[in-house]
Enzyme design. Structure first.
Site, mmCIF file in Angstrom:
data_model
loop_
_atom_site.group_PDB
_atom_site.id
_atom_site.type_symbol
_atom_site.label_atom_id
_atom_site.label_comp_id
_atom_site.label_asym_id
_atom_site.label_seq_id
_atom_site.Cartn_x
_atom_site.Cartn_y
_atom_site.Cartn_z
ATOM 1 N N HIS A 1 0.887 -1.246 -0.022
ATOM 2 C CA HIS A 1 0.030 0.074 0.009
ATOM 3 C C HIS A 1 1.006 1.374 -0.079
ATOM 4 C CE1 HIS A 1 -3.596 2.365 1.426
ATOM 5 N NE2 HIS A 1 -2.571 3.271 1.843
ATOM 6 N N GLU A 2 1.694 1.342 0.965
ATOM 7 C CA GLU A 2 2.754 2.541 1.008
ATOM 8 C C GLU A 2 3.466 2.765 -0.218
ATOM 9 O OE1 GLU A 2 1.639 4.559 3.123
ATOM 10 O OE2 GLU A 2 0.606 3.459 4.429
ATOM 11 N N HIS B 1 1.707 4.521 -2.599
ATOM 12 C CA HIS B 1 1.946 6.018 -2.475
ATOM 13 C C HIS B 1 3.137 6.470 -2.788
ATOM 14 C CE1 HIS B 1 -1.959 6.841 -0.547
ATOM 15 N NE2 HIS B 1 -1.548 6.159 0.587
#
Ligand SMILES: [Zn+2]
Length: 704
Positions: free
Chosen positions: A498-499, A502
């Site tokens: 997920h990160e 980003h």
């Protein structure tokens, strides 16, 4: 989640400064690294030279410089045009941004009492500086003049979008208000920024002080050796050698709740968690939330909106509260039914074991884990050895190479804010530089909970040349236990993917200008889509290898993992939706009467029919998202979930490593998000509007 400090701050921030005495100022400038041109590789922040006493003078100088840049724009004799007004504003505040991105990154990842005191001192300065820009009538008049002739300016799509957002930013900050109202708005902004800071600081104190201390081996009943070792390590680090400590930080709490057979201790720990900020002690957050909610409602009314949610949502893909509520309601009923069924299955185990009690919130993890083992015959402890941190990292690098041709080169010559941080140079397949990636993996007392991605610099163009971004990922992953590497849970693996999404968004950003405006409900598309790859068998076989034997994860285990992907989805969806509804309930209040926080929350949950064995993922008093940037926006994750599941369908149609599909996603979405309308960009990639069905299907909420 996204790092708040990384948002471009110049519009938000702002400058009331007493000029320092010239001689002192010169001394400071001689030794303060913020005042010197960076000689570090890739102009990375010189953490080896930055000391805490450098921040305040640098912030004050940054505020002064940005104010001077704004004054120069206002003082221009030429008629306002895009270049001398909007582009010039976009280019202002770079010095301040360099200081604030470093400071706020540290405040979250490596804080101290000193940094927190500086933050409190800065808060009113920056809030006033932001207001001095956004309430500057002459500056607004110039922007308005450009905006009114926008049709005749032949602007690029990025320029049109920047102009539109700059203009709207002024209106939404009160540029059209009368002077008395502007004064009130300034006061509200100052108070809100102080209250937000206080909320976060009290929450950190609560989290650090909420724990259970165990001093007899009997009380460890049910805990596997690895969990006992972790508890012993935590105790040691707190000066309690010989005992075992479990904290309310997720990597410590969850394994305890899953495995402990001592129901009384599970209750003690879970209560310690969900009562944070609600204990009527010195760190109680109830009164702060009341004030924040009241001030936000007042601010919205001043600006002509009926509630704070109306004010916030105008800028989102969703546009208004009715759309958000209809969307959440569409998910609520099927998810509630699913969570009720899950609770029934767990109660059956309790009854079969002659437990003699009703399932409560502190039992959920324990019986969910039993159910998982019964139904899928594997447990978390069996999986972890295949997900050593280094292997997961390599897996993500491999995925990025397959999709985008990226290469990752470890760098040893970049100054770090903590020795555990790792830095990589990211390169295109051609070898050209993309940017830097900092990764900081494990919990420390000075780090706030959760995981986030941000940066020390975002990409933009300086005189036609690309300034490369410096992106960061900060997590709170399980630390290595004695004699083994860090072994991640499946949740942690997903968080890492997920990160990383980003970070890719930050690294791939293209565009001339620094100002980017990504609607909050589209922010999680780049991150959440990455989670889809984490457990794909084709990728798993490349990275999920046993840390001792090197053996690839057995196909049978992968099958079970896949079969279990719907497991506990009722609970996960409901605890999330409950928090989303709670956030909307607080921000659709129109009055500013004094409400009772506990009663209001209980009422909101009762009206939804939330079952008593589930606590909202965040209760009001520790709902940091709601206080720090996700107000009327916590629904965004599942809104983005619709986008990410629909977008991932494109990869499933063409092959999960399909390069042309990945290139199109990069070009249309990752590179441009925030420089044009998000829905338009999405449609350019997908050829159609996003559909909700892939999300419902992925959570087992679609009756087929
Ligand atoms: Zn996120």
């Amino acid at each position: 989640m996204k790092q708040k400090s990384f948002l471009r701050m110049s519009i938000l921030l702002a400058a009331v400064l007493l000029a320092a005495q010239p001689s002192i100022a010169r001394d400071v400038q001689k030794i303060n690294p913020f005042f010197q041109a960076r000689t570090t590789p890739f102009q990375a922040p010189p953490f080896d030279k930055i000391q805490k006493e450098h921040f305040l003078p640098a912030f004050k100088e940054g505020i002064k410089r940005e104010q001077a840049e704004i004054d120069a724009i206002v003082a221009r004799n030429q008629a306002p045009n895009f270049a001398n007004t909007v582009a010039a504003m976009d280019h202002s505040g770079i010095f301040l941004n360099d200081v604030s991105s470093v400071f706020y990154a540290l405040l979250s990842a490596e804080t101290s009492d000193d940094l927190q005191a500086i933050a409190r001192e800065l808060s009113p300065l920056l809030s006033a500086h932001g207001d001095n820009i956004s309430l500057n009538a002459k500056l607004f008049a110039r922007v308005k003049a450009v905006y009114e002739k926008r049709q005749s300016l032949s602007l690029t799509p990025e320029e049109s979008f920047l102009l539109e957002n700059t203009y709207k930013g002024f209106i939404r900050s009160g540029a059209l208000l009368a002077d008395a109202q502007k004064e009130r708005l300034r006061a509200i902004n100052q108070q809100l920024s102080m209250l937000g800071l206080k909320f976060g600081q009290q929450l950190l104190a609560e989290t650090n002080s909420s724990r259970i201390v165990i001093d007899s081996a009997e009380a460890l009943a049910g805990l596997p050796e690895s969990v006992r070792a972790m508890g012993a390590d935590t105790a040691k680090s707190l000066g309690l050698a010989g005992k075992w400590v479990f904290t309310t930080q997720v990597p410590s709490m969850t394994p305890f709740l899953q495995s402990s057979t001592r129901r009384d201790l599970r209750e003690q720990l879970h209560r310690a968690y969900f009562m944070r900020g609600d204990r009527d002690n010195a760190n109680d957050n109830k009164a702060i939330v009341q004030q924040i909610v009241g001030l936000r409602a007042e601010r919205a009314r001043l600006l002509g909106y009926s509630t704070y949610a109306h004010f916030v949502l105008e800028e989102r893909m969703a546009k208004d509260p009715a759309t958000v509520m209809a969307f959440l309601n569409r998910l609520w009923a099927p998810a509630l039914e699913r969570s009720r069924n899950e609770a029934t299955e767990m109660q059956a185990i309790i009854d079969r074991e002659k437990g003699g009690f009703q399932l409560a919130s502190w039992d959920w993890w324990h019986y969910a884990e039993k159910l998982r083992q019964e139904k899928y015959a594997f447990d978390d402890a069996l999986l972890r050895p295949y997900f050593a941190l280094e292997n997961v990292k390599k897996g993500i690098f491999t995925l990025c190479e397959k999709l985008y041709g990226l290469q990752f080169l470890p760098l040893a010559n970049i100054p770090l804010y903590h020795p555990e941080v790792q830095v990589y140079e990211v390169r295109e397949s051609s070898g050209s530089h993309v940017g830097l990636l900092y990764m900081d993996f494990h919990p420390r007392p000075g780090k706030r909970g959760g995981a986030w991605s941000g940066g020390f610099r975002r990409a933009y163009n300086e005189k036609g040349k690309r300034v490369a971004p410096l992106s960061t990922i900060v997590c709170n992953f399980t630390r290595p236990a004695a004699g083994a590497p860090a072994l991640l849970s499946i949740d942690e693996v997903n968080t890492f993917f997920h990160e990383f999404g980003h970070a890719l968004n930050t690294l791939f950003a293209e565009g001339v200008y620094r100002g980017r405006s990504v609607p909050r409900d589209a922010v999680e598309l780049p991150s959440q889509i990455m989670e889809n790859w984490a457990l794909e068998p084709e990728l798993l076989k490349l990275y999920a290898r046993h840390y001792q034997t090197g053996e690839a994860i057995p196909a049978a285990l992968v099958e079970k993992l896949k079969a279990s992907s719907l497991f506990n989805q009722g609970f996960e969806t409901i605890e999330y939706l409950a928090a989303s509804f709670l956030d909307m309930a607080w921000h659709t209040l129109s009055g500013d009467a004094a409400f009772d926080v506990r009663g209001f929350e209980a009422g909101a949950m009762a009206s939804l029919g939330l079952i008593p064995a589930i606590v909202p993922r965040y209760r009001t008093t520790y709902f940091n998202h709601m206080i720090s940037g996700y107000a009327a926006g916590y629904y965004s994750y599942i809104w983005s979930g619709v986008l990410d599941k629909d977008a991932y369908e494109a990869f499933k149609e063409k092959g999960i490593f399909d390069r042309p599909t990945a290139e199109s996603f990069r070009r249309n979405v990752l590179a441009r998000l925030g420089t044009e309308d998000a829905l338009e960009l999405y449609k350019r990639f997908r050829g159609a509007e996003p559909r909700i069905e892939p999300l419902l299907r992925s959570r087992g909420l679609l009756k087929e």
